[in-house]
Design a protein around this motif. Structure first.
Motif, PDB file in Angstrom:
ATOM      1  N   PRO A   1     -22.909 -20.315 -51.763  1.00  0.00           N
ATOM      2  CA  PRO A   1     -23.048 -20.457 -50.311  1.00  0.00           C
ATOM      3  C   PRO A   1     -23.745 -19.234 -49.721  1.00  0.00           C
ATOM      4  CG  PRO A   1     -20.801 -20.954 -51.018  1.00  0.00           C
ATOM      5  CD  PRO A   1     -21.495 -20.335 -52.189  1.00  0.00           C
ATOM      6  N   ALA A   2     -24.691 -19.454 -48.829  1.00  0.00           N
ATOM      7  CA  ALA A   2     -25.423 -18.352 -48.214  1.00  0.00           C
ATOM      8  C   ALA A   2     -24.539 -17.597 -47.235  1.00  0.00           C
ATOM      9  CB  ALA A   2     -26.646 -18.889 -47.481  1.00  0.00           C
ATOM     10  N   PRO A   3     -24.400 -16.274 -47.396  1.00  0.00           N
ATOM     11  CA  PRO A   3     -23.673 -15.483 -46.397  1.00  0.00           C
ATOM     12  C   PRO A   3     -24.478 -15.435 -45.100  1.00  0.00           C
ATOM     13  CG  PRO A   3     -24.647 -14.056 -48.069  1.00  0.00           C
ATOM     14  CD  PRO A   3     -24.885 -15.458 -48.522  1.00  0.00           C
ATOM     15  N   PRO A   4     -23.843 -15.056 -43.989  1.00  0.00           N
ATOM     16  CA  PRO A   4     -24.515 -15.125 -42.682  1.00  0.00           C
ATOM     17  C   PRO A   4     -25.857 -14.412 -42.615  1.00  0.00           C
ATOM     18  CG  PRO A   4     -22.171 -14.670 -42.406  1.00  0.00           C
ATOM     19  CD  PRO A   4     -22.445 -14.610 -43.878  1.00  0.00           C
ATOM     20  N   ASN A   5     -25.954 -13.175 -43.154  1.00  0.00           N
ATOM     21  CA  ASN A   5     -27.213 -12.437 -43.028  1.00  0.00           C
ATOM     22  C   ASN A   5     -28.330 -13.073 -43.840  1.00  0.00           C
ATOM     23  OD1 ASN A   5     -25.861 -11.606 -45.450  1.00  0.00           O
ATOM     24  ND2 ASN A   5     -27.190  -9.814 -45.563  1.00  0.00           N
ATOM     25  N   ILE A   6     -27.998 -13.606 -45.009  1.00  0.00           N
ATOM     26  CA  ILE A   6     -29.008 -14.261 -45.845  1.00  0.00           C
ATOM     27  C   ILE A   6     -29.449 -15.578 -45.214  1.00  0.00           C
ATOM     28  CG2 ILE A   6     -29.458 -15.319 -48.100  1.00  0.00           C
ATOM     29  CD1 ILE A   6     -29.383 -12.236 -48.108  1.00  0.00           C
ATOM     30  N   ALA A   7     -28.492 -16.341 -44.681  1.00  0.00           N
ATOM     31  CA  ALA A   7     -28.825 -17.598 -44.011  1.00  0.00           C
ATOM     32  C   ALA A   7     -29.786 -17.359 -42.853  1.00  0.00           C
ATOM     33  CB  ALA A   7     -27.550 -18.279 -43.516  1.00  0.00           C
ATOM     34  N   ALA A   8     -29.547 -16.279 -42.091  1.00  0.00           N
ATOM     35  CA  ALA A   8     -30.420 -15.962 -40.959  1.00  0.00           C
ATOM     36  C   ALA A   8     -31.822 -15.629 -41.435  1.00  0.00           C
ATOM     37  CB  ALA A   8     -29.827 -14.812 -40.163  1.00  0.00           C
ATOM     38  N   ARG A   9     -31.932 -14.892 -42.519  1.00  0.00           N
ATOM     39  CA  ARG A   9     -33.249 -14.509 -43.037  1.00  0.00           C
ATOM     40  C   ARG A   9     -34.013 -15.700 -43.606  1.00  0.00           C
ATOM     41  NH1 ARG A   9     -31.330  -9.238 -46.377  1.00  0.00           N
ATOM     42  NH2 ARG A   9     -33.120  -9.790 -47.685  1.00  0.00           N
ATOM     43  N   LEU A  10     -33.285 -16.667 -44.169  1.00  0.00           N
ATOM     44  CA  LEU A  10     -33.922 -17.833 -44.763  1.00  0.00           C
ATOM     45  C   LEU A  10     -34.083 -18.996 -43.776  1.00  0.00           C
ATOM     46  CD1 LEU A  10     -32.192 -17.887 -48.273  1.00  0.00           C
ATOM     47  CD2 LEU A  10     -34.587 -17.338 -47.789  1.00  0.00           C
ATOM     48  N   GLY A  11     -33.493 -18.868 -42.604  1.00  0.00           N
ATOM     49  CA  GLY A  11     -33.589 -19.939 -41.615  1.00  0.00           C
ATOM     50  C   GLY A  11     -32.815 -21.176 -42.007  1.00  0.00           C
ATOM     51  N   ILE A  12     -31.681 -20.984 -42.707  1.00  0.00           N
ATOM     52  CA  ILE A  12     -30.830 -22.097 -43.104  1.00  0.00           C
ATOM     53  C   ILE A  12     -29.450 -21.896 -42.483  1.00  0.00           C
ATOM     54  CG2 ILE A  12     -32.078 -22.494 -45.263  1.00  0.00           C
ATOM     55  CD1 ILE A  12     -29.933 -20.935 -46.745  1.00  0.00           C
ATOM     56  N   SER A  13     -28.572 -22.853 -42.681  1.00  0.00           N
ATOM     57  CA  SER A  13     -27.230 -22.752 -42.114  1.00  0.00           C
ATOM     58  C   SER A  13     -26.336 -21.915 -43.010  1.00  0.00           C
ATOM     59  CB  SER A  13     -26.617 -24.145 -41.946  1.00  0.00           C
ATOM     60  OG  SER A  13     -27.379 -24.928 -41.049  1.00  0.00           O
ATOM     61  N   GLU A  14     -25.449 -21.169 -42.391  1.00  0.00           N
ATOM     62  CA  GLU A  14     -24.481 -20.388 -43.163  1.00  0.00           C
ATOM     63  C   GLU A  14     -23.696 -21.322 -44.079  1.00  0.00           C
ATOM     64  OE1 GLU A  14     -20.465 -17.703 -42.340  1.00  0.00           O
ATOM     65  OE2 GLU A  14     -21.879 -18.081 -40.699  1.00  0.00           O
TER      66      GLU A  14
END
Length: 251
Positions: A114-127
């Motif tokens: 699962p993408a953590p919040p900071n990675i999700a933001a950088r990839l433009g996907i949902s947490e």
């Protein structure tokens, strides 16, 4: 004018004594007690000064032995260029070959994390969306020179031969070439360098002192439609690497 902190003054004294060849590479420094007397400072101040010089690659600490003048090491040049990803094979190996070194790496991939919040933001996907995370330790002539943690959206590579960056027929070829194999054209990368200090894990993996100066690069690759296809956190020890950016110039 604000007075220079004591540990910086002592560090300057030690650095100058090395420059004057009072001590040469491989020499063991006097005890902290002796240096404290000579420099008119406390042992705690001398220790802090030595730790600073160790982080800068001037000194090296040897467990149970003392502090020594470090042997000079030629820095590994890391080229950051729009052309480096266009080569055949591994960009890192090509960079190392240009400076006469053998580039290798060790890696581990974990799928469907699962993408953590900071990675999700950088990839433009949902947490919480699934990603493939790959951790790397890059080596030049067998010595660690770079760490990297890469995240790719699982939705992009799922079911393809490039789902794991270091497995399959396109292993180790870099993000641009791997994405091209599944019809995605990567057109740009955005890098954000920042100075920092090595934490305990980074120091162990890179063979440097905890707190040593490092450069952290946050890199994200984008496809021609503006989608982020990979983001990575890269760590390079300042004492071992020099980072060079090649910027194209148009007439």
């Amino acid at each position: 004018m604000r007075e220079q902190p004591s540990y910086l003054r002592v560090a300057d004294v030690l650095r100058q004594r090395i420059a004057d060849r009072e001590w040469v590479p491989g020499d063991r420094l006097p005890s902290r007690g002796q240096l404290a007397k000579e420099c008119g400072a406390s042992e705690a101040v001398v220790r802090t000064a030595q730790e600073l010089l160790i982080s800068q690659g001037v000194l090296e600490g040897r467990a149970g032995s003392g502090t020594y003048v470090a042997e000079p090491r030629r820095k590994v040049r890391m080229i950051r260029s729009q052309h480096r990803e266009r080569r055949d094979g591994s960009p890192f190996q090509a960079d190392m070959a240009e400076i006469g070194k053998v580039g290798t790496w060790e890696s581990r991939s974990d799928a469907m994390l699962p993408a953590p919040p900071n990675i999700a933001a950088r990839l433009g996907i949902s947490e919480g969306d699934y990603c493939v995370r790959t951790t790397y330790e890059f080596l030049a002539d067998g010595r660690p020179v770079q760490l990297s943690t890469s995240w790719e959206p699982y939705s992009i590579t799922s079911g393809s031969l490039v789902v794991l960056p270091e497995a399959g027929p396109h292993a180790g070829q870099g993000v641009v070439r791997r994405m091209a194999e599944i019809g995605i054209t990567v057109t740009r990368a955005v890098e954000m360098p920042e100075a920092g200090q090595a934490d305990a894990e980074e120091a162990t993996l890179l063979g440097i002192q905890r707190g040593a100066l490092v450069t952290r690069i946050q890199r994200t690759y984008y496809s021609d439609d503006g989608r982020a296809v990979e983001t990575a956190d890269i760590v390079l020890p300042a004492a071992l690497c020099e980072i060079v950016y090649e910027v194209p110039a148009s007439p």
